[in-house]
Design an enzyme around this catalytic site. Structure first.
Site, PDB file in Angstrom:
ATOM      1  N   HIS A 100      -1.631  -5.979 -14.679  1.00  0.00           N
ATOM      2  CA  HIS A 100      -2.840  -6.700 -14.274  1.00  0.00           C
ATOM      3  C   HIS A 100      -4.076  -6.006 -14.832  1.00  0.00           C
ATOM      4  O   HIS A 100      -4.076  -4.797 -15.033  1.00  0.00           O
ATOM      5  CB  HIS A 100      -2.946  -6.810 -12.751  1.00  0.00           C
ATOM      6  CG  HIS A 100      -2.923  -5.489 -12.044  1.00  0.00           C
ATOM      7  ND1 HIS A 100      -1.756  -4.797 -11.813  1.00  0.00           N
ATOM      8  CD2 HIS A 100      -3.920  -4.734 -11.529  1.00  0.00           C
ATOM      9  CE1 HIS A 100      -2.041  -3.669 -11.170  1.00  0.00           C
ATOM     10  NE2 HIS A 100      -3.346  -3.595 -10.997  1.00  0.00           N
ATOM     11  N   HIS A 102      -8.250  -5.558 -14.170  1.00  0.00           N
ATOM     12  CA  HIS A 102      -9.385  -5.742 -13.261  1.00  0.00           C
ATOM     13  C   HIS A 102     -10.587  -6.151 -14.120  1.00  0.00           C
ATOM     14  O   HIS A 102     -10.888  -5.474 -15.111  1.00  0.00           O
ATOM     15  CB  HIS A 102      -9.763  -4.436 -12.575  1.00  0.00           C
ATOM     16  CG  HIS A 102      -8.707  -3.854 -11.689  1.00  0.00           C
ATOM     17  ND1 HIS A 102      -8.757  -3.939 -10.320  1.00  0.00           N
ATOM     18  CD2 HIS A 102      -7.567  -3.167 -11.967  1.00  0.00           C
ATOM     19  CE1 HIS A 102      -7.706  -3.319  -9.796  1.00  0.00           C
ATOM     20  NE2 HIS A 102      -6.963  -2.837 -10.779  1.00  0.00           N
TER      21      HIS A 102
HETATM   22  P1  5GP Z   1      -4.190  -1.198  -9.141  1.00  0.00           P
HETATM   23  O1  5GP Z   1      -4.625  -0.093  -8.230  1.00  0.00           O
HETATM   24  O2  5GP Z   1      -2.683  -1.343  -9.147  1.00  0.00           O
HETATM   25  O3  5GP Z   1      -4.769  -1.126 -10.513  1.00  0.00           O
HETATM   26  O4  5GP Z   1      -4.794  -2.510  -8.517  1.00  0.00           O
HETATM   27  C1  5GP Z   1      -4.176  -3.268  -7.530  1.00  0.00           C
HETATM   28  C2  5GP Z   1      -5.241  -4.133  -6.914  1.00  0.00           C
HETATM   29  O5  5GP Z   1      -4.606  -5.146  -6.153  1.00  0.00           O
HETATM   30  C3  5GP Z   1      -6.173  -3.379  -5.939  1.00  0.00           C
HETATM   31  O6  5GP Z   1      -7.517  -3.452  -6.405  1.00  0.00           O
HETATM   32  C4  5GP Z   1      -5.989  -4.115  -4.617  1.00  0.00           C
HETATM   33  O7  5GP Z   1      -7.181  -4.274  -3.896  1.00  0.00           O
HETATM   34  C5  5GP Z   1      -5.397  -5.459  -5.044  1.00  0.00           C
HETATM   35  N1  5GP Z   1      -4.536  -6.048  -4.040  1.00  0.00           N
HETATM   36  C6  5GP Z   1      -3.546  -5.415  -3.370  1.00  0.00           C
HETATM   37  N2  5GP Z   1      -2.932  -6.275  -2.530  1.00  0.00           N
HETATM   38  C7  5GP Z   1      -3.573  -7.476  -2.662  1.00  0.00           C
HETATM   39  C8  5GP Z   1      -3.390  -8.757  -2.045  1.00  0.00           C
HETATM   40  O8  5GP Z   1      -2.528  -8.986  -1.206  1.00  0.00           O
HETATM   41  N3  5GP Z   1      -4.213  -9.755  -2.462  1.00  0.00           N
HETATM   42  C9  5GP Z   1      -5.189  -9.558  -3.398  1.00  0.00           C
HETATM   43  N4  5GP Z   1      -5.952 -10.604  -3.720  1.00  0.00           N
HETATM   44  N5  5GP Z   1      -5.382  -8.354  -4.003  1.00  0.00           N
HETATM   45  C10 5GP Z   1      -4.585  -7.329  -3.634  1.00  0.00           C
END
Ligand code: 5GP
Length: 139
Positions: A100, A102
């Site tokens: 993913h 951001h």
């Molecule tokens: P990472 O830290 O893996 O780069 O980003 C994961 C992102 O997923 C985080 O910013 C977190 O807030 C988001 N996230 C985690 N669980 C959920 C969810 O259930 N729904 C949504 N919309 N975002 C989520």
């Protein structure tokens, strides 16, 4: 590779989200814990855990969707700038092991920052690491 990551459950509608966009390869929605208004996640439908494991078709679709979404986010939010962040692996800050990106808008009043303390690249190290990486590039 898990086929049912948290993001797969969101893509399949099992977990609700504020959906922004979808095509055959990608899905975009608002982050549940935004760093700024309009913080968006662009997810590959293919549940690859890190980008080095992503198929060329999914990678191309992500590349195509990023500017489309960025334009819409900028226009809708009035952001003055934005960052695109993509973590791979727990040690790099990844909490959901499913590729993913951001897209994080920046406003005049925003306090968040992604700056870091750079070091100098020593010529010998530059030569050797560039040569090693070039050897391992497989298209
Ligand atoms: P990472 O830290 O893996 O780069 O980003 C994961 C992102 O997923 C985080 O910013 C977190 O807030 C988001 N996230 C985690 N669980 C959920 C969810 O259930 N729904 C949504 N919309 N975002 C989520």
């Amino acid at each position: 590779m898990s086929e049912h990551t948290l993001f797969t459950r969101i893509i399949e509608g099992e977990i609700p989200c504020y959906k922004l966009y979808e095509n055959d390869h990608v899905f975009a929605f608002l982050d549940i814990n935004p760093l700024a208004k309009g913080h968006t996640l662009l997810v590959s439908k293919e549940p690859a855990p890190t980008i080095d494991q992503l198929s060329p078709d999914s990678a191309a679709a992500i590349g195509k969707a990023l500017p489309i979404l960025s334009r819409a986010i900028k226009k809708a939010t009035g952001a003055i700038a934005y960052n695109i962040i993509q973590n791979n692996g727990r040690e790099a800050g990844m909490t959901v092991p499913h590729v993913h990106f951001h897209i994080i808008p920046k406003y005049a009043e925003s306090k968040h920052s992604f700056t870091w303390q750079p070091e100098s690249l020593e010529p010998l190290e530059g030569q050797s690491i560039a040569a090693a990486i070039q050897l391992d590039i497989n298209e």
